[in-house]
Design an enzyme around this catalytic site. Structure first.
Site, short mmCIF file in Angstrom:
data_model
loop_
_atom_site.label_atom_id
_atom_site.label_comp_id
_atom_site.label_asym_id
_atom_site.label_seq_id
_atom_site.Cartn_x
_atom_site.Cartn_y
_atom_site.Cartn_z
N ARG A 57 0.84 -1.21 0.00
CA ARG A 57 0.00 0.00 0.00
C ARG A 57 0.86 1.25 0.00
NH1 ARG A 57 -1.79 2.31 4.50
NH2 ARG A 57 -2.07 0.35 5.60
N TYR A 110 -15.07 15.28 -16.20
CA TYR A 110 -15.51 13.90 -16.04
C TYR A 110 -16.54 13.87 -14.90
CZ TYR A 110 -15.36 8.95 -15.06
OH TYR A 110 -15.71 7.64 -14.83
N ASP A 182 -6.19 17.37 -16.12
CA ASP A 182 -6.52 15.99 -16.45
C ASP A 182 -6.26 15.82 -17.95
OD1 ASP A 182 -7.79 13.62 -17.25
OD2 ASP A 182 -9.36 13.78 -15.73
N LYS A 207 -7.72 4.38 -19.47
CA LYS A 207 -8.02 4.73 -20.86
C LYS A 207 -6.81 4.44 -21.75
CE LYS A 207 -11.74 5.98 -18.74
NZ LYS A 207 -12.01 7.31 -18.25
C1 LIG Z 1 -12.41 7.83 -17.00
C2 LIG Z 1 -11.96 9.18 -16.63
C3 LIG Z 1 -11.69 9.54 -15.30
C4 LIG Z 1 -11.88 8.56 -14.15
O1 LIG Z 1 -10.98 7.52 -14.22
P1 LIG Z 1 -11.26 6.04 -13.61
O2 LIG Z 1 -10.03 5.30 -13.97
O3 LIG Z 1 -12.51 5.52 -14.24
O4 LIG Z 1 -11.43 6.23 -12.14
C5 LIG Z 1 -11.23 10.81 -15.04
N1 LIG Z 1 -11.06 11.71 -16.03
C6 LIG Z 1 -11.33 11.44 -17.32
C7 LIG Z 1 -11.13 12.47 -18.37
C8 LIG Z 1 -11.80 10.17 -17.66
O5 LIG Z 1 -12.07 9.88 -18.95
#
Ligand SMILES: *Cc1c(COP(=O)(O)O)cnc(C)c1O
Length: 391
Positions: A57, A110, A182, A207
């Site tokens: 962790r 998001y 992000d 992603k």
């Molecule tokens: C999917 C996504 C998230 C969240 O990510 P997870 O891995 O599903 O927790 C945050 N920001 C963007 C732009 C995303 O496409």
């Protein structure tokens, strides 16, 4: 050969890996705990006098390899890996802000991030102002004395707006505010925000970075100093990435350049196809000259990615009929993997927000988000054609 002098693909393959013995690939350290030969050794590691691992962790060698590799690709001093994009985002914010602070965030976020900003941060006495960050003057006007963080995504989801990163960074620097971007939709192959003086980059590695629709993971890239602080919060909140997923992410990253080339190519080709189709009313893709911020996208990005959104000429039912008629493209709410996925934001990512909020974001009943995979573009186009012919 010095790694710093090599290209993106070489860095993606070799960067961050330090496998021992004769292993070519970094192994999965599938262990929750590490043993010490004596107490002094344990104290040295716990007090951070010596490098080492104590408990997964806190940290783990497979995790460290993936963190080093992504830091190299983003051009940041260091990185920290999380069990999801949301764990990366929430742990970052909880490290940056405390009671009485103010955050300026983009409205185009998001869904999970938006809920965190609107519902959870206020519970801790943190005030959030939402603006359209594609318009820097709105960010400027929202800044207060107690603003600590400016947070945005670029390109945004699902309408693919672009945030001017050099201008955003300059504005925030002037006020001593930390910037968080992000960069999930762009990836370091298409955009490196740190080059434009952004302080912190977050990713849903679920992603493009993982890239195969098979893991859930998150990444934060920043200075050594911030990552050290962030890891202290990660240790307590517990959103650390597990070694097996870290290993799959490490493997996915080696082909990031190859996959992004195809995602970029598919994005452009399919956006052009859709723009000419008589049953399509509107196409959102930053690579198209018709995109209102195309010149800005061209200036700060190396490619435009695999997400294309568009509006069908018709209503909600016709759009449902279209997505349900797709055969190759799957009806699933994610992006960045090898398989092409299609969704209606009104029935998935933006299902829980009010019609007024949707209208503000430009999310209509006839909007479709296509997250292109790496299949042959002719096959994706053939699938879109046959589905459009059904409506
Ligand atoms: C999917 C996504 C998230 C969240 O990510 P997870 O891995 O599903 O927790 C945050 N920001 C963007 C732009 C995303 O496409």
């Amino acid at each position: 050969m010095a790694l710093e002098k090599t290209g993106f693909s070489t860095k993606a393959v070799h960067g961050g890996e330090k496998p021992d013995k004769r292993s070519v690939v970094t192994p999965i350290y599938e262990t929750s705990v590490f043993a010490f030969t004596n107490t002094k050794e344990l104290i040295d590691v716990i007090s951070e006098k010596a490098e080492g691992y104590i408990y997964t962790r806190f940290d783990n060698p497979t995790l460290r390899a993936v963190e080093r590799k992504i830091a190299i690709l983003e051009g940041s001093e260091d990185a920290a890996a999380f069990s999801s994009g949301m764990a990366a985002i929430t742990t970052t914010l909880l490290t940056l802000v405390s009671k009485g602070d103010h955050v300026v965030a983009s409205r185009d976020l998001y869904g999970g991030t938006l809920t965190f900003f609107q519902e959870m941060l206020p519970q801790f006495g943190i005030e959030v102002s939402l603006v359209d960050a594609a318009d820097i003057s709105q960010v400027k006007e929202a800044i207060k004395k107690n603003t600590r963080v400016v947070y945005a995504e670029t390109p945004t989801n699902p309408t693919l707006k672009i945030v001017d990163l050099p201008r955003l960074a300059a504005l925030a620097k002037k006020h001593g505010i930390t910037t968080v971007i992000d960069s999930t939709l762009a990836t370091p192959y298409n955009l490196t925000p740190i080059k434009f003086d952004i302080d912190i980059v977050v990713h849903s590695a679920t992603k493009y970075l993982g890239g195969h629709n098979d893991i859930t993971a998150g990444i934060v890239c920043s200075s050594k100093e911030f990552i050290q602080k962030l890891k202290k919060t990660r240790k307590i909140l517990g959103g650390t990435l597990d070694p097996m997923a870290a290993w799959l992410l490490l493997r996915g990253l080696k082909t990031l350049a190859l996959r992004m080339e195809r995602h970029n190519q598919n994005g452009m080709q399919i956006a052009q196809f859709l723009e000419k189709h008589p049953k399509i009313a509107k196409v959102y893709y930053p690579g198209l000259p018709s995109h209102p911020q195309h010149s800005l996208a061209k200036k700060q990005m190396r490619g435009y990615g695999g997400v294309v959104s568009f509006e069908i000429k018709g209503d909600f039912e016709k759009t449902v009929q279209f997505v349900e008629s797709l055969k190759l493209c799957l009806l699933a709410a994610s992006l960045g993997g090898t398989e092409t996925l299609a969704t209606q934001p009104t029935t998935s990512s933006h299902y829980f927000i009010t019609p007024e909020q949707r209208q503000k974001l430009g999310i209509t009943d006839q909007l479709v988000r296509l997250a292109l995979g790496i299949e042959d573009p002719e096959d994706i186009i053939a699938d879109l054609k046959q589905a459009l012919n059904k409506i």
